[in-house]
Design an enzyme around this catalytic site. Structure first.
Site, PDB file in Angstrom:
ATOM      1  N   CYS A 196       0.867  -1.181   0.000  1.00 48.08           N
ATOM      2  CA  CYS A 196       0.000   0.000   0.000  1.00 48.08           C
ATOM      3  C   CYS A 196       0.901   1.227   0.000  1.00 48.08           C
ATOM      4  O   CYS A 196       1.870   1.284   0.762  1.00 48.08           O
ATOM      5  CB  CYS A 196      -0.877  -0.016   1.243  1.00 48.08           C
ATOM      6  N   HIS A 221      -9.082  -3.783  -2.161  1.00 50.38           N
ATOM      7  CA  HIS A 221      -8.126  -3.049  -1.329  1.00 50.38           C
ATOM      8  C   HIS A 221      -8.581  -1.598  -1.163  1.00 50.38           C
ATOM      9  O   HIS A 221      -8.615  -1.060  -0.055  1.00 50.38           O
ATOM     10  CB  HIS A 221      -6.737  -3.123  -1.981  1.00 50.38           C
ATOM     11  N   GLU A 222      -8.973  -0.965  -2.265  1.00 45.35           N
ATOM     12  CA  GLU A 222      -9.380   0.450  -2.208  1.00 45.35           C
ATOM     13  C   GLU A 222     -10.721   0.609  -1.493  1.00 45.35           C
ATOM     14  O   GLU A 222     -10.915   1.571  -0.748  1.00 45.35           O
ATOM     15  CB  GLU A 222      -9.432   1.064  -3.614  1.00 45.35           C
ATOM     16  N   HIS A 246     -10.176   0.706   2.124  1.00 43.03           N
ATOM     17  CA  HIS A 246      -9.721   2.028   2.573  1.00 43.03           C
ATOM     18  C   HIS A 246     -10.908   2.912   2.957  1.00 43.03           C
ATOM     19  O   HIS A 246     -10.848   3.670   3.927  1.00 43.03           O
ATOM     20  CB  HIS A 246      -8.938   2.739   1.467  1.00 43.03           C
TER      21      HIS A 246
HETATM   22 ZN   LIG Z   1      -3.749   0.993   0.163  1.00 41.24          ZN
END
Ligand SMILES: [Zn+2]
Length: 136
Positions: A85, A126-127, A130
């Site tokens: 990341c 993954h995003e 977030h």
């Molecule tokens: Zn990330």
């Protein structure tokens, strides 16, 4: 505009809020910032540039897709993988779905639906994590 990459774990650990049509500029800033970090980055969430709104960008290789308020409609087939990341040092083990279907608003604020598999599905998850304040 290229924005500095947020590395404050406390900030990144907070949930983001729904985006509105007025946040389209955030999408452009994500695009510019991803472009500037292309060598080390395949996707970003808005909180990585200091804006806690539900906006992400995913590099599909041949193009980038900007998603406002993405929602996961379907997901299947878990596997274990490793990810890095831009906001964190090193790589970490994580569990992802092989196939997902996501609904989102595009830059023209039109509702879109996309099926993703493998690498792009992994970036998208993954995003989207977030946006929930979840880091790998
Ligand atoms: Zn990330």
């Amino acid at each position: 505009m290229v924005r500095p990459v947020m590395k404050d774990i406390f900030f990144l650990g907070q949930k983001s809020e729904p985006a509105t049509k007025a946040d389209v500029q955030v999408g452009r800033d994500l695009q510019d910032t991803l472009e500037a970090n292309r060598a080390a980055c395949v996707g970003m969430a808005a909180n990585m540039i200091g804006i806690r709104k539900n906006v992400i960008i995913i590099s599909m290789g041949f193009m980038d897709v900007i998603m406002f308020n993405p929602v996961m409609l379907r997901k299947d087939t878990l596997y274990e993988t490793e990810e890095g990341c831009l906001s964190l040092p090193g790589v970490r083990k994580t569990i992802r779905f092989q196939n997902i279907e996501v609904e989102y608003y595009d830059m023209n604020w039109k509702k879109q639906r996309i099926k993703l598999s493998g690498w792009t599905a992994q970036i998208c998850q993954h995003e989207m994590d977030h946006l929930e304040g979840i880091l790998i």
